[in-house]
Design a protein around this motif. Structure first.
Motif, PDB file in Angstrom:
ATOM      1  N   ALA A  81       0.810  -1.220   0.000  1.00 26.58           N
ATOM      2  CA  ALA A  81       0.000   0.000   0.000  1.00 26.58           C
ATOM      3  C   ALA A  81       0.845   1.272   0.000  1.00 26.58           C
ATOM      4  O   ALA A  81       0.303   2.373  -0.155  1.00 26.58           O
ATOM      5  CB  ALA A  81      -0.936   0.005   1.205  1.00 26.58           C
ATOM      6  N   ARG A  82       2.168   1.151   0.173  1.00 25.07           N
ATOM      7  CA  ARG A  82       3.032   2.330   0.239  1.00 25.07           C
ATOM      8  C   ARG A  82       3.617   2.657  -1.132  1.00 25.07           C
ATOM      9  O   ARG A  82       4.140   1.775  -1.821  1.00 25.07           O
ATOM     10  CB  ARG A  82       4.170   2.112   1.235  1.00 25.07           C
ATOM     11  CG  ARG A  82       3.748   1.878   2.684  1.00 25.07           C
ATOM     12  CD  ARG A  82       3.084   3.083   3.293  1.00 25.07           C
ATOM     13  NE  ARG A  82       3.940   4.241   3.375  1.00 25.07           N
ATOM     14  CZ  ARG A  82       4.513   4.678   4.513  1.00 25.07           C
ATOM     15  NH1 ARG A  82       4.332   4.020   5.644  1.00 25.07           N
ATOM     16  NH2 ARG A  82       5.254   5.766   4.515  1.00 25.07           N
ATOM     17  N   THR A  83       3.548   3.900  -1.510  1.00 26.16           N
ATOM     18  CA  THR A  83       4.159   4.338  -2.766  1.00 26.16           C
ATOM     19  C   THR A  83       5.678   4.304  -2.665  1.00 26.16           C
ATOM     20  O   THR A  83       6.367   3.869  -3.585  1.00 26.16           O
ATOM     21  CB  THR A  83       3.703   5.767  -3.124  1.00 26.16           C
ATOM     22  OG1 THR A  83       2.277   5.786  -3.219  1.00 26.16           O
ATOM     23  CG2 THR A  83       4.305   6.212  -4.443  1.00 26.16           C
ATOM     24  N   VAL A  84       6.193   4.780  -1.531  1.00 31.15           N
ATOM     25  CA  VAL A  84       7.639   4.797  -1.300  1.00 31.15           C
ATOM     26  C   VAL A  84       7.970   3.672  -0.328  1.00 31.15           C
ATOM     27  O   VAL A  84       7.602   3.717   0.844  1.00 31.15           O
ATOM     28  CB  VAL A  84       8.098   6.150  -0.724  1.00 31.15           C
ATOM     29  CG1 VAL A  84       9.603   6.143  -0.494  1.00 31.15           C
ATOM     30  CG2 VAL A  84       7.698   7.285  -1.659  1.00 31.15           C
ATOM     31  N   LYS A  85       8.658   2.664  -0.820  1.00 27.47           N
ATOM     32  CA  LYS A  85       8.974   1.486  -0.006  1.00 27.47           C
ATOM     33  C   LYS A  85      10.417   1.553   0.484  1.00 27.47           C
ATOM     34  O   LYS A  85      11.289   2.136  -0.159  1.00 27.47           O
ATOM     35  CB  LYS A  85       8.746   0.213  -0.827  1.00 27.47           C
ATOM     36  CG  LYS A  85       7.308   0.042  -1.309  1.00 27.47           C
ATOM     37  CD  LYS A  85       7.173  -1.170  -2.205  1.00 27.47           C
ATOM     38  CE  LYS A  85       5.722  -1.424  -2.593  1.00 27.47           C
ATOM     39  NZ  LYS A  85       5.118  -0.283  -3.333  1.00 27.47           N
ATOM     40  N   ILE A  86      10.641   0.954   1.651  1.00 22.54           N
ATOM     41  CA  ILE A  86      11.982   0.901   2.230  1.00 22.54           C
ATOM     42  C   ILE A  86      12.263  -0.521   2.706  1.00 22.54           C
ATOM     43  O   ILE A  86      11.338  -1.328   2.851  1.00 22.54           O
ATOM     44  CB  ILE A  86      12.132   1.873   3.419  1.00 22.54           C
ATOM     45  CG1 ILE A  86      11.107   1.559   4.518  1.00 22.54           C
ATOM     46  CG2 ILE A  86      12.017   3.317   2.950  1.00 22.54           C
ATOM     47  CD1 ILE A  86      11.325   2.325   5.815  1.00 22.54           C
ATOM     48  N   GLY A 149      14.803  15.418   2.474  1.00 21.43           N
ATOM     49  CA  GLY A 149      14.233  15.599   1.147  1.00 21.43           C
ATOM     50  C   GLY A 149      13.626  14.345   0.574  1.00 21.43           C
ATOM     51  O   GLY A 149      12.976  14.392  -0.481  1.00 21.43           O
ATOM     52  N   GLY A 150      13.807  13.223   1.248  1.00 21.21           N
ATOM     53  CA  GLY A 150      13.234  11.955   0.792  1.00 21.21           C
ATOM     54  C   GLY A 150      11.725  11.934   0.981  1.00 21.21           C
ATOM     55  O   GLY A 150      11.164  12.703   1.761  1.00 21.21           O
ATOM     56  N   LYS A 151      11.084  11.014   0.296  1.00 22.73           N
ATOM     57  CA  LYS A 151       9.618  10.998   0.252  1.00 22.73           C
ATOM     58  C   LYS A 151       8.965   9.973   1.179  1.00 22.73           C
ATOM     59  O   LYS A 151       7.741   9.859   1.206  1.00 22.73           O
ATOM     60  CB  LYS A 151       9.154  10.740  -1.182  1.00 22.73           C
ATOM     61  CG  LYS A 151       9.686  11.744  -2.198  1.00 22.73           C
ATOM     62  CD  LYS A 151       9.265  13.162  -1.881  1.00 22.73           C
ATOM     63  CE  LYS A 151       9.717  14.145  -2.953  1.00 22.73           C
ATOM     64  NZ  LYS A 151       9.370  15.538  -2.625  1.00 22.73           N
ATOM     65  N   ARG A 152       9.764   9.226   1.944  1.00 22.24           N
ATOM     66  CA  ARG A 152       9.143   8.222   2.818  1.00 22.24           C
ATOM     67  C   ARG A 152       8.243   8.877   3.860  1.00 22.24           C
ATOM     68  O   ARG A 152       7.150   8.404   4.143  1.00 22.24           O
ATOM     69  CB  ARG A 152      10.221   7.373   3.506  1.00 22.24           C
ATOM     70  CG  ARG A 152       9.677   6.375   4.526  1.00 22.24           C
ATOM     71  CD  ARG A 152       8.766   5.335   3.896  1.00 22.24           C
ATOM     72  NE  ARG A 152       8.322   4.361   4.886  1.00 22.24           N
ATOM     73  CZ  ARG A 152       7.788   3.192   4.594  1.00 22.24           C
ATOM     74  NH1 ARG A 152       7.624   2.835   3.336  1.00 22.24           N
ATOM     75  NH2 ARG A 152       7.403   2.381   5.548  1.00 22.24           N
ATOM     76  N   ASN A 153       8.730   9.947   4.480  1.00 27.50           N
ATOM     77  CA  ASN A 153       7.911  10.691   5.427  1.00 27.50           C
ATOM     78  C   ASN A 153       7.416  11.954   4.740  1.00 27.50           C
ATOM     79  O   ASN A 153       8.204  12.690   4.151  1.00 27.50           O
ATOM     80  CB  ASN A 153       8.726  11.046   6.674  1.00 27.50           C
ATOM     81  CG  ASN A 153       7.855  11.461   7.843  1.00 27.50           C
ATOM     82  OD1 ASN A 153       7.007  12.332   7.700  1.00 27.50           O
ATOM     83  ND2 ASN A 153       8.063  10.837   8.992  1.00 27.50           N
TER      84      ASN A 153
END
Length: 199
Positions: A81-86, A149-153
């Motif tokens: 469900a997450r667009t940005v995965k880690i 600048g990352g998109k996870r948060n």
């Protein structure tokens, strides 16, 4: 109990976290974690991330991670469900000591420290900025979405990286691949002991 842990306990009792910040010094410090799935060692960068390093070492010296848990494994397949995965593993202190910890610390952003979320980097978990306390995570592979600048948060402030794994990355990957329900390790991987290594 070691002299260092007695000092940590005494400082905690009087709310003297700045005293423990001074104990971190400016030289690299190594901490060894013994877990139920093996051991790994991390090198803490107290020069570039002094506040985060001192906070983490205060928890180590106070014995908070002894009996703690590696409780989360974020994998690509568990974040549909997450667009940005880690990909990380996340650990915390002994649950029985949750009410004894230090106050949250200011966020030391990666654009200031220069410590990026590369493979094996250790960083502090948080919700909003300036809320990190004791939970930390280790990157499995490079995770630029966790940098400033990352998109996870959504706030784009990133997370406070403060060191790296120098030994036992195979153990990190073993924990990352352990059985889980969603992102929660099932069962959690027990931390037997965490302690500074002598220079």
């Amino acid at each position: 109990m070691s002299a260092r842990r007695i000092l940590a306990a005494a400082a905690l009792a009087v709310g003297a976290l700045p005293l423990l910040f001074a104990q971190a010094g400016t030289q690299a410090v190594r901490v060894r974690f013994e877990t139920a799935l093996g051991a790994f060692e991390v090198e803490i960068d107290a020069t570039r991330a002094p506040v985060t390093a001192a906070n983490f070492l205060a928890y180590v010296d106070g014995g908070f991670y002894d009996g703690g848990r590696v409780h989360r494994s974020a994998r690509l397949e568990t974040q549909v469900a997450r667009t940005v995965k880690i990909e990380v593993i996340q650990a915390g202190i002994n649950p029985e000591r949750r009410g004894e910890g230090f106050a949250a610390i200011p966020l030391e952003r990666t654009n200031v420290t220069g410590i990026l979320h590369k493979d094996g980097v250790i960083s502090m978990a948080r919700s909003s900025p300036d809320t990190a306390t004791s939970d930390f995570f280790v990157c499995v592979g490079a995770q630029p979405a966790l940098d400033f600048g990352g998109k996870r948060n959504p706030d784009g402030q990133g997370f406070a990286a403060f060191g790296r794994v120098v030994s036992g990355m195979d153990v990190i990957r073993r924990i990352h691949a352990a059985p889980a329900k969603g992102q929660s390790l099932d069962p959690p991987v027990r931390i037997l002991e965490a302690a500074r290594l002598r220079p």
